[in-house]
Every structure is written in structure tokens, then in C-alpha cells.
Write a protein that holds these residues in place. Structure first.
Motif, PDB file in Angstrom:
ATOM      1  N   GLY A 277       0.830  -1.182  -0.002  1.00  0.00           N
ATOM      2  CA  GLY A 277       0.020   0.010   0.031  1.00  0.00           C
ATOM      3  C   GLY A 277       0.973   1.306  -0.188  1.00  0.00           C
ATOM      4  N   GLN A 278       2.063   1.142   0.568  1.00  0.00           N
ATOM      5  CA  GLN A 278       3.252   2.175   0.533  1.00  0.00           C
ATOM      6  C   GLN A 278       4.068   2.244  -0.500  1.00  0.00           C
ATOM      7  OE1 GLN A 278       2.145   4.803   2.330  1.00  0.00           O
ATOM      8  NE2 GLN A 278       0.323   3.490   2.843  1.00  0.00           N
ATOM      9  N   GLY A 279       3.908   1.022  -1.356  1.00  0.00           N
ATOM     10  CA  GLY A 279       4.959   0.974  -2.387  1.00  0.00           C
ATOM     11  C   GLY A 279       6.338   0.433  -2.036  1.00  0.00           C
ATOM     12  N   LEU A 280       5.991  -0.623  -0.931  1.00  0.00           N
ATOM     13  CA  LEU A 280       7.340  -1.237  -0.563  1.00  0.00           C
ATOM     14  C   LEU A 280       7.152  -2.841  -0.821  1.00  0.00           C
ATOM     15  CD1 LEU A 280       7.838   0.100   3.064  1.00  0.00           C
ATOM     16  CD2 LEU A 280       8.905   0.687   1.069  1.00  0.00           C
ATOM     17  N   PRO A 281       8.048  -3.542  -0.964  1.00  0.00           N
ATOM     18  CA  PRO A 281       7.922  -4.840  -1.468  1.00  0.00           C
ATOM     19  C   PRO A 281       7.417  -5.776  -0.328  1.00  0.00           C
ATOM     20  CG  PRO A 281      10.169  -4.478  -0.861  1.00  0.00           C
ATOM     21  CD  PRO A 281       9.573  -3.075  -0.819  1.00  0.00           C
ATOM     22  N   PRO A 282       6.420  -6.807  -0.739  1.00  0.00           N
ATOM     23  CA  PRO A 282       6.151  -7.811   0.262  1.00  0.00           C
ATOM     24  C   PRO A 282       7.103  -8.976   0.135  1.00  0.00           C
ATOM     25  CG  PRO A 282       4.612  -7.991  -1.657  1.00  0.00           C
ATOM     26  CD  PRO A 282       5.760  -6.976  -1.988  1.00  0.00           C
ATOM     27  N   VAL A 283       6.794  -9.833   1.207  1.00  0.00           N
ATOM     28  CA  VAL A 283       7.071 -11.139   1.239  1.00  0.00           C
ATOM     29  C   VAL A 283       6.266 -11.954   1.390  1.00  0.00           C
ATOM     30  CG1 VAL A 283       8.606 -12.888   2.540  1.00  0.00           C
ATOM     31  CG2 VAL A 283       9.411 -10.380   2.436  1.00  0.00           C
ATOM     32  N   LEU A 284       6.135 -13.131   0.444  1.00  0.00           N
ATOM     33  CA  LEU A 284       5.042 -14.266   0.644  1.00  0.00           C
ATOM     34  C   LEU A 284       5.728 -15.373   1.489  1.00  0.00           C
ATOM     35  CD1 LEU A 284       2.550 -15.036  -0.507  1.00  0.00           C
ATOM     36  CD2 LEU A 284       3.742 -16.409  -2.479  1.00  0.00           C
ATOM     37  N   SER A 285       5.185 -15.371   2.479  1.00  0.00           N
ATOM     38  CA  SER A 285       5.882 -16.418   3.460  1.00  0.00           C
ATOM     39  C   SER A 285       5.441 -17.778   3.129  1.00  0.00           C
ATOM     40  CB  SER A 285       5.080 -16.043   5.026  1.00  0.00           C
ATOM     41  OG  SER A 285       3.535 -16.545   4.801  1.00  0.00           O
ATOM     42  N   ASP A 286       6.285 -18.814   3.639  1.00  0.00           N
ATOM     43  CA  ASP A 286       6.190 -19.972   3.327  1.00  0.00           C
ATOM     44  C   ASP A 286       4.756 -20.780   3.463  1.00  0.00           C
ATOM     45  OD1 ASP A 286       6.499 -19.962   6.022  1.00  0.00           O
ATOM     46  OD2 ASP A 286       8.095 -21.657   6.048  1.00  0.00           O
ATOM     47  N   MET A 287       4.234 -20.486   4.609  1.00  0.00           N
ATOM     48  CA  MET A 287       2.704 -20.606   4.908  1.00  0.00           C
ATOM     49  C   MET A 287       1.904 -20.201   3.787  1.00  0.00           C
ATOM     50  SD  MET A 287       0.586 -20.107   8.458  1.00  0.00           S
ATOM     51  CE  MET A 287       1.744 -21.014   9.303  1.00  0.00           C
ATOM     52  N   ALA A 288       1.796 -18.925   3.530  1.00  0.00           N
ATOM     53  CA  ALA A 288       0.941 -18.291   2.553  1.00  0.00           C
ATOM     54  C   ALA A 288       1.145 -18.917   1.304  1.00  0.00           C
ATOM     55  CB  ALA A 288       1.314 -16.755   2.657  1.00  0.00           C
ATOM     56  N   TYR A 289       2.524 -19.156   0.818  1.00  0.00           N
ATOM     57  CA  TYR A 289       2.711 -19.807  -0.375  1.00  0.00           C
ATOM     58  C   TYR A 289       2.118 -21.128  -0.433  1.00  0.00           C
ATOM     59  CZ  TYR A 289       5.370 -21.753  -4.092  1.00  0.00           C
ATOM     60  OH  TYR A 289       5.962 -22.604  -5.308  1.00  0.00           O
ATOM     61  N   ASN A 290       2.301 -21.945   0.687  1.00  0.00           N
ATOM     62  CA  ASN A 290       1.894 -23.561   0.649  1.00  0.00           C
ATOM     63  C   ASN A 290       0.470 -23.159   0.581  1.00  0.00           C
ATOM     64  OD1 ASN A 290       4.196 -24.832   0.935  1.00  0.00           O
ATOM     65  ND2 ASN A 290       4.227 -24.671   3.113  1.00  0.00           N
ATOM     66  N   TRP A 291      -0.289 -22.335   0.997  1.00  0.00           N
ATOM     67  CA  TRP A 291      -1.782 -22.135   1.136  1.00  0.00           C
ATOM     68  C   TRP A 291      -2.195 -22.036  -0.368  1.00  0.00           C
ATOM     69  CZ3 TRP A 291      -6.182 -23.170   3.091  1.00  0.00           C
ATOM     70  CH2 TRP A 291      -7.445 -22.489   2.805  1.00  0.00           C
TER      71      TRP A 291
END
Length: 426
Positions: A277-291
Motif C-alpha cells: 500500500g505504501q509502495g514497499l515490497p512484500p514477502v510471501l511467507s512459506d505458509m502463505a505460499y503453501n496455502w
């Protein structure tokens, strides 16, 4: 801050540098011209416009140490910057899903959030309606809804409290299972923000109490189909879509703030949304990725969000997340634990977007801020004083402290000017 020396015209003398410029001043007086920029600037090796101007019509210029300083004289008056108050536009995007009926202190999440925003005495919107152009989108969807998302909306307007209250005040959550299609709502609101004709800075304030869904899998009627061929439409797979929608809004100049009501929004997803939302990069966590990969059957190549440190092979069936959970830069997250903190957080967000900025009808030249003159109700304000003003950008001045309070709470008259040679008007 005031300049230490006041540089006078040739007629009054540039007394700190008499020996250096006496000849130039004498010649300028003979020619009937001042050593100024603007209309009386001439040409020559050192001539130019803006801060570096200073060449007289006869080709004699100021010494290098004086280049960029405003010089008073004939044809060199202060230039009115014609300030215009910057009015931000804020879309209030409110989750209307079934879970908003869950308890939040002494009342439900839905009722506490509504009161915090709408109460005419202590609510957040009423005191800000003259300085923020508000709009509203209550969003959800149900299995029987003909479209997704379902939006109850109010157009953007100054003085918008009554219109918002008329829609939001009597509203309830649906009496059937209602989902949280956040991405679809963000995309719809983004289109509406971009359709406004004004040049105002634009923001989305998203208040939600759970992980985002997509449109319900049993939706009937003319419903959009999620991009997962031959796979059942599961409404609980909207994290990547939401991140993508917020990233797309930011790419078009719209910042997003996210407030999590309750504890059902996962910390990793809340942080990712706050970052994008502020233009910064996100990290896709391993739990979110697996889901997303295994429960939702979304292959890495089909992820729409832009993440850091994903696997080099996006078609791999293996988990290949190498990024740490914390990125070097983190946007502030909001998860208020009660109504009091909710009001504080919402007020903080709205204060940050209505910061008493004024757009100038022109551009202040580099390193010329100190030459500006700012008068609020005929009282001079000091540059970089806590209760004065600062140059927010070459085209914007921001009032600070009590000066900002005056603008937000009473009638006011503001005059901003810069000497010629330090300001290029439109």
C-alpha cells in the motif's frame, strides 16, 4: 530561516561584495537596468533562467558566489506563488462480511467501527469533512448475489458526512453467509478514484476483519470466474489477488492504509498489504505460499502479486521461498485491540493525509527555500520553524504546528511569495 545578508539593488549597493561588483553595478545603472533575473535578464556565458540567472543586458554578470541569490531592483519584484490548499481524496473501503458481527469489546466489530467513523460528536469523519474529500464503499458478496463484489457506495465529496451517514448509518451485514472479496473491491474503488477529475492525492483506507476471499464458489448469475480452469471456485484464496490489487492501485498513484479489526487477519498478510500500500515490497511467507500453491492450486507462474526472492523457476512444484519474513523496510501496520485504539489509529491515518499542504502555481528553484515569504492572516511564518512552514517539494509548501491548526480550524488568508530568480511561475 532568514538569510544572513540582504542583497540590495545596485542603487543601494551589495555592501558585502562592493569590491567585486562595483563595476558591474555602475555599468548597470548607466544602462538603466538592475542586475536581476526574469524580464531584465540578458544573455552571456553565465546567463540563465531561475536560480542561476543574474546576467545584465550588457553581458556583465554577478560573481559565482552570488549566483542563485535573489537580487532586488527594477523589474525584480516578489512573485506571488498563488497557493492552493491540497485537498486529499480518501475512499473508505469497509468490510461487510458475516464475521464483522463478531464481538469487539462490548459491541460487534461492525458497530464499533461504524460508531468510530460516524458518531457526530466523537467520530472521525465529521471533523475532517471540510479538509478531506471522502467517499465510501461497503463491500461483500454472497452466494446469491448477481454481481461480485456487492458495493454500497457514496461518491467522493467535500462535506460528505451527511451522504455517508445516510448510507452507512442504517446499513447491516447480510443475514446470509457473506464473503470478503477484498481484491475485487479494491479494483472497483481504484477505477472510481481514477475517474475523478481533480488533481488531489488519492488514498484507500481499508478496514477489514479477516483474510481476503475471492467471489463465492457457488455464486449464481452473471459472476466473474476466477482464473483457475477446471478447479472448484474456493472463496478462501484471495491473498495474492488482494496484494496484486493494492500494488496496481499504488502504481497508479493511490496509496492504501489497512486497518485489521480483530485478530483474524494473519500477521504476514497484514504486513504484506501494508507494505504494498505504501509502495514497499512484500514477502510471501512459506505458509502463505503453501496455502496458495497446494490448497488453492495456484501455480507460482500464475501469482499476480510481485514478491521478493521467489524461486527462479516459477513453474516448480516445490517450495522455493528464500526471502526472510522481514523486509528491510516496513510500513506501519494497524491492528487496534479496542475502540479507543481504533479511533487513535484512524485519526493518525487521516491526519497523515491532510497535512496542510499547498500547491504552488510554479516551481521553486533548487536551494531557494530560504528566500520564501509566507504570511498567514498577515503574520509572517518562519521557514523550518515547528509552527511555521517548510518546502515539501519544489511545487508544495506545508504549514506546520499551530499554523496548520489555524488552517484546519478557522478562516484564514495565506500569501506565499518568492523573489524573482528563485521561482518559475506556471
Amino acid at each position: 530561516m532568514q538569510s544572513k545578508f540582504k542583497f540590495g539593488s545596485c542603487r543601494s549597493g551589495l555592501w558585502p561584495f562592493v569590491g567585486l561588483v562595483a563595476a558591474a553595478c555602475a555599468q548597470a545603472d548607466v544602462d538603466g537596468k538592475g542586475l536581476g533575473a526574469g524580464a531584465n535578464s540578458g544573455s552571456g556565458a553565465n546567463s540563465g533562467s531561475g536560480a542561476n540567472s543574474g546576467q545584465a543586458g550588457n553581458g556583465v554578470g554577478l560573481p559565482d558566489m552570488l549566483q542563485g541569490a535573489p537580487v532586488e531592483g527594477e523589474g525584480c519584484n516578489d512573485l506571488d506563488a498563488k497557493p492552493e490548499l491540497v485537498i486529499p481524496t480518501v475512499a473508505l473501503v469497509i468490510d461487510r462480511s458475516s464475521s464483522m458481527t463478531e464481538a469487539y469489546g462490548a459491541a460487534s466489530r461492525w458497530d464499533v467501527l461504524k460508531k468510530t467513523l460516524l458518531d457526530p460528536q466523537v467520530g472521525i469523519i465529521k471533523p475532517k469533512e471540510a479538509s478531506i474529500r471522502f467517499g465510501l464503499a461497503l463491500y461483500t458478496s454472497t452466494a446469491a448475489a448477481p454481481t461480485c463484489p456487492m458495493l454500497d457506495s457514496v461518491d467522493f465529496a467535500l462535506g460528505g458526512y451527511d451522504a455517508i451517514n445516510a448510507v452507512y448509518g442504517p446499513s447491516l451485514t447480510p443475514n446470509v453467509k457473506a464473503e470478503t472479496p477484498t481484491a475485487e473491491a479494491i479494483r472497483a474503488v481504484t477505477e472510481r478514484l481514477l475517474a475523478t477529475a481533480d488533481r488531489s492525492p488519492k488514498y484507500i483506507l481499508l478496514a477489514t476483519d479477516g483474510e481476503p476471499d475471492t467471489c463465492p464458489g457457488t455464486c449464481m448469475g452473471d459472476c466473474p470466474v476466477h482464473e483457475r480452469p477446471n478447479f472448484p471456485r474456493d472463496p478462501n484464496c484471495g491473498q495474492d489477488e488482494s496484494i496484486s490489487a493494492v500494488q496496481a492501485a499504488h502504481a497508479k498513484g493511490i496509496k492504501t492504509f489497512v486497518v485489521a479489526i480483530g485478530n483474524e487477519v494473519g500477521e504476514a498478510h497484514l504486513r504484506a498489504l501494508a507494505n504494498v500500500g505504501q509502495g514497499l515490497p512484500p514477502v510471501l511467507s512459506d505458509m502463505a505460499y503453501n496455502w496458495l500453491r497446494y490448497s488453492c492450486n495456484i501455480k507460482p507462474a500464475n501469482l499476480k502479486g510481485k514478491y521478493i526472492d521467489l524461486a527462479a523457476d516459477p513453474n516448480s512444484n516445490e517450495l522455493r521461498i528464500t526471502a526472510p519474513m522481514q523486509t528491510p523496510m516496513q510500513a506501519e501496520t494497524y491492528r487496534p485491540e479496542n475502540a479507543e485504539v481504533l479511533a487513535r489509529d484512524l485519526g493518525k491515518i487521516l491526519n497523515s493525509v491532510s497535512d496542510c499542504s499547498f500547491r504552488l502555481k510554479g516551481v521553486v528553484t533548487t536551494d531557494s527555500e530560504r528566500f520564501g515569504k509566507v504570511y498567514l492572516n498577515n503574520v509572517a511564518l518562519m521557514n523550518m520553524d515547528p509552527n511555521g512552514w517548510r518546502l515539501k517539494s519544489p511545487t508544495e509548501v506545508e504549514l506546520l504546528g499551530t499554523a496548520c491548526t489555524t488552517v484546519q480550524s478557522s478562516d484564514w488568508n495565506l500569501k506565499i511569495s518568492f523573489p524573482c530568480g528563485t521561482f518559475n511561475p506556471e
